[in-house]
Design a protein around this motif. Sequence first.
Motif, short mmCIF file in Angstrom:
data_model
loop_
_atom_site.label_atom_id
_atom_site.label_comp_id
_atom_site.label_asym_id
_atom_site.label_seq_id
_atom_site.Cartn_x
_atom_site.Cartn_y
_atom_site.Cartn_z
N GLY A 238 0.77 -1.20 0.21
CA GLY A 238 0.12 -0.05 0.13
C GLY A 238 0.73 1.27 0.04
N GLY B 152 -7.69 -1.60 -5.88
CA GLY B 152 -7.01 -0.76 -4.65
C GLY B 152 -8.31 0.06 -3.93
N ARG C 64 -6.84 6.88 -6.28
CA ARG C 64 -6.26 5.69 -5.64
C ARG C 64 -5.50 6.00 -4.74
N ASP D 267 -3.66 0.10 -1.60
CA ASP D 267 -3.85 -1.20 -2.10
C ASP D 267 -5.57 -1.59 -1.42
#
Length: 174
Positions: free
Chosen positions: A18, A73, A169, A172
Amino acid sequence: STAKIVDGAVTSAKLASGVGGITGVDHWRLTANLASDADPISSNLERVDDASFGKIGTGMSVSSGIFSFPETGLWQVSYSYNMQANTADNHVVNMMVTTDNSSYDDVYQATAGVTGSASAGNQASASGVASVNVTNVSNVKVKFRVFSISQGVIMGDTGFTLTGFYFLRIGDSV
């Protein structure tokens, strides 16, 4: 003594899950006023084309008002809109998400309204934001619907954003 990191010693493969920066940013807008209810908002949509805009990654795709994500994500999805009416009216925009490419749940509702007046051009605005966990790009999608327009419009313009849809985004999938 102070430790130093050698050039090339830190790679994305060595970072925690992430971490590693934003890999997806996109921004769409309504290009013309919308004067009636719509589920979903499906016409007069364009990716922002201002000289200062830059998307990151592939970007969102939209088909018949359904936005599809380019990669899995955790996505922050937000929208803002302006409405205009000459008399008292409320306009409602909902953000709706599906996780099975079929049934949609309301995840955010924003309402803008004006009080009655004989003068033209009463305006109000509203916005909303939600986190969408995109675990599968074929099944997780988002749409926006507008309802409760008895008169007046949700405002749109091709030259600048009056009603916009933002996709970021932030990491993750969780």
